[in-house]
Write a protein that holds these residues in place. Sequence first.
Motif, PDB file in Angstrom:
ATOM      1  N   THR A  80       0.856  -1.190   0.000  1.00 43.32           N
ATOM      2  CA  THR A  80       0.000   0.000   0.000  1.00 43.32           C
ATOM      3  C   THR A  80       0.892   1.240   0.000  1.00 43.32           C
ATOM      4  O   THR A  80       1.724   1.412   0.892  1.00 43.32           O
ATOM      5  N   ARG A  81       0.719   2.096  -1.018  1.00 43.73           N
ATOM      6  CA  ARG A  81       1.538   3.305  -1.150  1.00 43.73           C
ATOM      7  C   ARG A  81       0.686   4.540  -0.853  1.00 43.73           C
ATOM      8  O   ARG A  81      -0.329   4.791  -1.507  1.00 43.73           O
ATOM      9  N   CYS A  82       1.099   5.295   0.148  1.00 44.09           N
ATOM     10  CA  CYS A  82       0.416   6.548   0.487  1.00 44.09           C
ATOM     11  C   CYS A  82       0.689   7.568  -0.615  1.00 44.09           C
ATOM     12  O   CYS A  82       1.842   7.814  -0.974  1.00 44.09           O
ATOM     13  N   GLU A 103       4.238   9.040  -0.155  1.00 48.15           N
ATOM     14  CA  GLU A 103       4.873   7.999  -0.972  1.00 48.15           C
ATOM     15  C   GLU A 103       5.445   6.833  -0.152  1.00 48.15           C
ATOM     16  O   GLU A 103       6.184   6.000  -0.685  1.00 48.15           O
ATOM     17  N   THR A 104       5.118   6.777   1.128  1.00 47.11           N
ATOM     18  CA  THR A 104       5.581   5.653   1.946  1.00 47.11           C
ATOM     19  C   THR A 104       4.855   4.370   1.544  1.00 47.11           C
ATOM     20  O   THR A 104       3.631   4.374   1.372  1.00 47.11           O
ATOM     21  N   VAL A 105       5.621   3.298   1.402  1.00 45.06           N
ATOM     22  CA  VAL A 105       5.038   2.011   1.037  1.00 45.06           C
ATOM     23  C   VAL A 105       4.991   1.106   2.267  1.00 45.06           C
ATOM     24  O   VAL A 105       5.995   0.879   2.933  1.00 45.06           O
ATOM     25  N   THR A 106       3.799   0.617   2.569  1.00 45.92           N
ATOM     26  CA  THR A 106       3.611  -0.344   3.659  1.00 45.92           C
ATOM     27  C   THR A 106       3.404  -1.714   3.035  1.00 45.92           C
ATOM     28  O   THR A 106       2.544  -1.886   2.174  1.00 45.92           O
ATOM     29  N   ALA A 107       4.203  -2.687   3.445  1.00 44.74           N
ATOM     30  CA  ALA A 107       4.123  -4.031   2.861  1.00 44.74           C
ATOM     31  C   ALA A 107       3.802  -5.061   3.942  1.00 44.74           C
ATOM     32  O   ALA A 107       4.347  -5.011   5.045  1.00 44.74           O
ATOM     33  N   ARG A 108       2.907  -5.979   3.609  1.00 47.52           N
ATOM     34  CA  ARG A 108       2.544  -7.065   4.533  1.00 47.52           C
ATOM     35  C   ARG A 108       2.577  -8.382   3.768  1.00 47.52           C
ATOM     36  O   ARG A 108       1.955  -8.532   2.727  1.00 47.52           O
ATOM     37  N   LYS A 114     -10.261   5.282   2.405  1.00 48.36           N
ATOM     38  CA  LYS A 114      -8.915   5.818   2.579  1.00 48.36           C
ATOM     39  C   LYS A 114      -8.093   4.973   3.546  1.00 48.36           C
ATOM     40  O   LYS A 114      -8.613   4.318   4.441  1.00 48.36           O
ATOM     41  N   PHE A 115      -6.777   5.034   3.341  1.00 50.83           N
ATOM     42  CA  PHE A 115      -5.818   4.231   4.109  1.00 50.83           C
ATOM     43  C   PHE A 115      -5.228   5.084   5.230  1.00 50.83           C
ATOM     44  O   PHE A 115      -4.872   6.245   5.031  1.00 50.83           O
ATOM     45  N   PHE A 116      -5.112   4.499   6.442  1.00 44.65           N
ATOM     46  CA  PHE A 116      -4.485   5.239   7.549  1.00 44.65           C
ATOM     47  C   PHE A 116      -2.974   5.080   7.434  1.00 44.65           C
ATOM     48  O   PHE A 116      -2.421   3.998   7.627  1.00 44.65           O
ATOM     49  N   CYS A 117      -2.307   6.172   7.103  1.00 38.62           N
ATOM     50  CA  CYS A 117      -0.853   6.172   6.941  1.00 38.62           C
ATOM     51  C   CYS A 117      -0.198   6.473   8.286  1.00 38.62           C
ATOM     52  O   CYS A 117      -0.477   7.514   8.905  1.00 38.62           O
ATOM     53  N   ASP A 118       0.657   5.590   8.731  1.00 34.61           N
ATOM     54  CA  ASP A 118       1.334   5.771  10.026  1.00 34.61           C
ATOM     55  C   ASP A 118       2.275   6.977  10.008  1.00 34.61           C
ATOM     56  O   ASP A 118       2.466   7.646  11.031  1.00 34.61           O
ATOM     57  N   LYS A 119       2.869   7.260   8.853  1.00 35.58           N
ATOM     58  CA  LYS A 119       3.798   8.390   8.768  1.00 35.58           C
ATOM     59  C   LYS A 119       3.041   9.720   8.775  1.00 35.58           C
ATOM     60  O   LYS A 119       3.444  10.687   9.439  1.00 35.58           O
ATOM     61  N   CYS A 144       0.035   9.989   9.947  1.00 40.79           N
ATOM     62  CA  CYS A 144      -0.843   9.927  11.125  1.00 40.79           C
ATOM     63  C   CYS A 144      -2.274  10.364  10.795  1.00 40.79           C
ATOM     64  O   CYS A 144      -2.948  11.037  11.603  1.00 40.79           O
ATOM     65  N   SER A 145      -2.718  10.016   9.602  1.00 37.02           N
ATOM     66  CA  SER A 145      -4.080  10.375   9.195  1.00 37.02           C
ATOM     67  C   SER A 145      -4.516   9.506   8.023  1.00 37.02           C
ATOM     68  O   SER A 145      -3.706   8.801   7.411  1.00 37.02           O
ATOM     69  N   LEU A 146      -5.826   9.577   7.725  1.00 40.93           N
ATOM     70  CA  LEU A 146      -6.348   8.857   6.574  1.00 40.93           C
ATOM     71  C   LEU A 146      -5.930   9.562   5.291  1.00 40.93           C
ATOM     72  O   LEU A 146      -6.087  10.782   5.164  1.00 40.93           O
ATOM     73  N   GLN A 147      -5.407   8.783   4.330  1.00 41.36           N
ATOM     74  CA  GLN A 147      -4.932   9.360   3.083  1.00 41.36           C
ATOM     75  C   GLN A 147      -5.354   8.495   1.908  1.00 41.36           C
ATOM     76  O   GLN A 147      -5.622   7.289   2.051  1.00 41.36           O
ATOM     77  N   GLU A 148      -5.427   9.106   0.736  1.00 39.92           N
ATOM     78  CA  GLU A 148      -5.629   8.322  -0.473  1.00 39.92           C
ATOM     79  C   GLU A 148      -4.377   7.487  -0.706  1.00 39.92           C
ATOM     80  O   GLU A 148      -3.258   7.917  -0.415  1.00 39.92           O
ATOM     81  N   ALA A 149      -4.579   6.282  -1.219  1.00 40.84           N
ATOM     82  CA  ALA A 149      -3.443   5.378  -1.401  1.00 40.84           C
ATOM     83  C   ALA A 149      -3.689   4.449  -2.576  1.00 40.84           C
ATOM     84  O   ALA A 149      -4.816   4.332  -3.069  1.00 40.84           O
ATOM     85  N   GLN A 150      -2.616   3.813  -3.015  1.00 41.87           N
ATOM     86  CA  GLN A 150      -2.713   2.793  -4.051  1.00 41.87           C
ATOM     87  C   GLN A 150      -2.289   1.451  -3.462  1.00 41.87           C
ATOM     88  O   GLN A 150      -1.289   1.368  -2.760  1.00 41.87           O
TER      89      GLN A 150
END
Length: 371
Positions: free
Chosen positions: A181-183, A187-192, A227-232, A234-240
């Motif tokens: 998931t990319r904010c 532009e931070t990418v979270t991978a699981r 929307k995705f909650f971005c840890d960096k 600290c809020s809900l953001q559009e993401a891919q």
Amino acid sequence: MGATGSKLEKALGDQFPEGERYFGLENFGNTCYCNSVLQALYFCVPFREQLLDYYASNKNVGDAEENLLTCLADLFTQISSQKKKTGVIPPKRFVQRVKKQNELFRSYMHQDAHEFLNFLLNELVDILEKESNAAKSSPEVPSTTEKIANGPSRLKMNGVHKEPLVTWVHKNFQGILTNETRCLRCETVTARDETFFDLSLDIEQNSSITSCLKNFSSTETLNAEDKFFCDKCCSLQEAQKRMKIKKPPRILVIHLKRFKYIEQLGRYKKLSYRVVFPMELKLSGTIDDTDSEYSLFAVVVHVGSGPNHGHYVSLVKSHNHWLCFDDENVEMIDESMMQTFFGSAQEYSSNTDHGCTVDGGSTLSFSGLTK
């Protein structure tokens, strides 16, 4: 098998190795879902060989408890050690064990072959892991399992992370997916990571396995209420968001979602869509962007118009020849016939229990060529 058996034996001729066996399996009342999966697994050569090795290593253990693994190993050994090349074997002991183990399969109702495959593989893993833990507690018996290189950690035991074990079932069928998931703001990418034994793919009319795989790995935009909650941030953001294959399995099992719940009807409907599958498959879109090559060796086909009735047959490739296993009946088929199992080119098909030519494959198994 009678005349059918002698006909098959003549067809086999000298084209197959002396040690190979082609046996039908007796149906004990709607157990075609089980028989079709067993045939596909038997002709998954790495799995079969390791299962036969397991049987040979454990057959003299006097106090061994009967379980699904021992019953399956015994069945495969029965088939492989037959003097004749063709015939019929009743998998009674194995079927009885399945019904004892899982109440879902106790009735005479139509069952799902894909659900059965998942149940069986996970049950085999559980048994092997228990045996490995028991072996580790005994200094006289060496462990036959290893640590998974990149798999997720298990729950903590006594405050210490216990790494998951990999069995020969894992080595054959397990792959690893990465959910990225990319904010779109930072532009931070979270991978699981998550492991899988098969890929379940959505299907469309007049499509192909390749296009289904591309859709599986396509990018999805998360916006509005999603929307995705971005840890960096600290809020809900559009993401891919997208799913990628991090580690392809040795044996790739693809399940086509041919049963779809229709709200207007209040029930599941079978999609007999035409989905073309290749004899050779290149799996692209992996993490390292290298193609993994696979060769098709088994297709489990559901014949029928709905999820609650119908029939399963298995098509397997053995020594460059295709055979159709339909419970007790086994026959050689020409490779050109495989396209009749792609499905129907019409949006709505009037399937019957004998309409093999318009029913598509449900589960496909590919063996790795380059691993």
